[in-house]
Write an enzyme that holds these catalytic residues in place. Sequence first.
Site, mmCIF file in Angstrom:
data_model
loop_
_atom_site.group_PDB
_atom_site.id
_atom_site.type_symbol
_atom_site.label_atom_id
_atom_site.label_comp_id
_atom_site.label_asym_id
_atom_site.label_seq_id
_atom_site.Cartn_x
_atom_site.Cartn_y
_atom_site.Cartn_z
ATOM 1 N N ASN A 12 0.833 -1.209 0.000
ATOM 2 C CA ASN A 12 0.000 0.000 0.000
ATOM 3 C C ASN A 12 0.862 1.252 0.000
ATOM 4 O O ASN A 12 0.601 2.211 -0.737
ATOM 5 C CB ASN A 12 -0.904 0.013 1.232
ATOM 6 C CG ASN A 12 -2.083 -0.931 1.132
ATOM 7 O OD1 ASN A 12 -2.351 -1.491 0.083
ATOM 8 N ND2 ASN A 12 -2.784 -1.115 2.231
ATOM 9 N N ARG A 30 -14.222 1.827 3.719
ATOM 10 C CA ARG A 30 -13.015 1.094 4.089
ATOM 11 C C ARG A 30 -11.787 1.999 4.178
ATOM 12 O O ARG A 30 -10.989 1.898 5.099
ATOM 13 C CB ARG A 30 -12.743 -0.010 3.068
ATOM 14 C CG ARG A 30 -11.557 -0.900 3.425
ATOM 15 C CD ARG A 30 -11.069 -1.691 2.226
ATOM 16 N NE ARG A 30 -10.300 -0.875 1.311
ATOM 17 C CZ ARG A 30 -10.364 -0.972 -0.024
ATOM 18 N NH1 ARG A 30 -11.195 -1.798 -0.577
ATOM 19 N NH2 ARG A 30 -9.613 -0.211 -0.783
ATOM 20 N N HIS A 75 -14.463 1.833 -15.886
ATOM 21 C CA HIS A 75 -14.376 1.137 -14.601
ATOM 22 C C HIS A 75 -15.650 0.352 -14.298
ATOM 23 O O HIS A 75 -15.700 -0.399 -13.321
ATOM 24 C CB HIS A 75 -14.101 2.172 -13.490
ATOM 25 C CG HIS A 75 -13.663 1.591 -12.195
ATOM 26 N ND1 HIS A 75 -14.435 1.638 -11.051
ATOM 27 C CD2 HIS A 75 -12.525 0.941 -11.849
ATOM 28 C CE1 HIS A 75 -13.790 1.055 -10.059
ATOM 29 N NE2 HIS A 75 -12.631 0.619 -10.507
#
Length: 714
Positions: A55, A575, A446
């Site tokens: 990340n 999230r 997307h």
Amino acid sequence: MTNAVKEHVPRESPSIYINRDLSWIEFNWRVLEEAQDQSTPLLERMKFISIVSSNLDEFMSVRVAGVKDQLKAGYTKKDFTGYTPAGLFKRIMKRTAKMVSEQYKAFREISRVLAREGIIYTDYESLNASQKKTMDAYYHDIIFPVLTPMAVDQSRPFPLVHSQALYLAVILDREGEEHDDEDAYFAIVKVPSNLSRYILVPARTNSKKQEYILMEDLITQHIQTLFSGYIPVAVHGFRITRNADLTLNEEGAEDLLEEIEKELRRRRWGAPVRLEVQEGIHPYALEQLKDEFEISEHIFEIDGPLDLTYCMKLAGALPRSEHLKYEPIEPEYPQEFEETDDMFERIRQSDVLLYHPYESFDAITDFICQAAYDPQVLAIKMTLYRVSGNSPMIQALARAAESGKQVTVVVELKARFDEERNIAWARKLEQAGCHVVYGLVGLKTHAKITLIVRQEEEGLRRYVHVGTGNYNDSTARLYTDVGLLTAHSVIGEDASALFNEITGYSAPHDWQAFAVAPTDMKDKLFSLIRREAEHALAGKKAHIIAKMNSVSNQEMVDELYAASQAGVHIDLIVRGVCCLRPGVPGLSDRITVRSVVDRFLEHSRLMYFENGGESEVYISSADWMTRNLTRRIELLCPVFDKKLQRILTRILKLSLHDNVKARLLQSNGLYTRVEQKEELLRSQFAAMKISSWKHGGHARADRHESQETTPTSF
């Protein structure tokens, strides 16, 4: 900003928004907390350590690189959260430096506990004679032939150093000569990325303990084999992270595929953003690296192995270690399709909802494969954003085209860090006869949708799959996502219109069911939010529950603030990034924001609107970010079936009642764990019972979610 929001915020108050990049850092802290949590199985903690690293790599190469570009351009204007690039950069580097320090502290702790379990991270000197002999042979036979020492001097300039690859900086003296540091010889050695970073060492006699050593330690031990006639003075690891954002001139590109291939080659030369070096690196080596990369302030000295992303593969490869992992789950094949060989017949009966990873993604693969081989299917149209390395869907689409079906595939070549894989798939599909489209100029495609056109006795019928996640069978075992399979005529008509807009020249469609970004999804969402506000002001039921990855669009945040001020109760399950600041009196005191970080990556985009008692439920491919709402082709799809609406509402409420892995966002921008009650509810584990409450009747599905209990671990 709406007037309602303005009226309740005094000028001297701090920003009513949370900065996107700082919010992302808080998200990665939540991932790190899972690695620190002693109730998490040991090797799962290792995986979370790896995720923190991967990340952070992407964050540095994209987000921090963008801030550095602003600094280089002399940009000083504040963003809507109140930060200048300089102020934001300073805060980012301070927070990430602390995060890295805590990450390595957690890594050392986990390594100590693993050692007590018989899994030992070791070094060469700690091996016995037999083990050293085996490792020496491995180095000479496997590693040494691949290595290339690269000297740096007046005749040999500094070679290209690839982003996020691991290198060794070597300081040398010539045998028989003495040198000051400034006259030392300098070279670099790339640690091969095509060999396993960790090497399992043969066990000691009569021992069940499993030791492993890292390849760079083995190379360091044998470094003299690469420099005959020289004496190694110091060997230390380093790693550079470069700007990885693609800069494309799509309108000027005759062939988008070729243009992206060129940009991928340029990415290797991106400006350095971060330099990681091994703690205690030789000063002369550090000076050489700083001069070469023109970097002085953005240096991380690491007390431990550089690049902990290897922990993911290690955790999955260690033998006799199942007791240190989550108990494996096998996704259930959806009951709706278990007793039929004709998926189309079952979908005609009623819509089908799939919830991954608890239900198998094989059902979607089978849906595509059945369409590919069904002689009644005339056309298959599909969007592909991220696909697995060996996707059976690609084979099925190619087979369908070769058999004469009209196959159209919209491949998104600009899916970040998957560009090369998508280029390979695009070429393979074109060779098979598929019509491959790369989307619209300036927009990423997307949306996740498949349209099957089938000739039946009653005429042509459309079958549609709409999902919240990618058509990727690998990530479907790791991410939570939902998918809708339907033969609803209105959704089918909208699906046809959507593909016509993407692949041809079509005026914006008057959608009957869908809302599509960038043309009208934002307006549709705003109208749904404002409708809830009108209901609240009229004294009717008004409630919004929305689940997604990120919320960062300022206009969207303002709409939610205004709805809260009007009396709407809003529960957001986000999230990752959230720029909305909940719990501010008079502004957002009816808004809660919670984040669930657990075994699976929460990836679903689901929305519930109370609508005065006539509730509506939607699934979507889009987060509430500016890029999703304005720069991507995204899809918002209603779920018409009342039973499926109840199932989706229950999925949302499971997250709202999670008191084990959920964290609540506070008005100060920090997250705190939800207070645990006597009855523990871990939403991801409770969702594993999906078959029982999907097929156990309406009364069972409507039971209050807080009654669903689950232990904190398997």
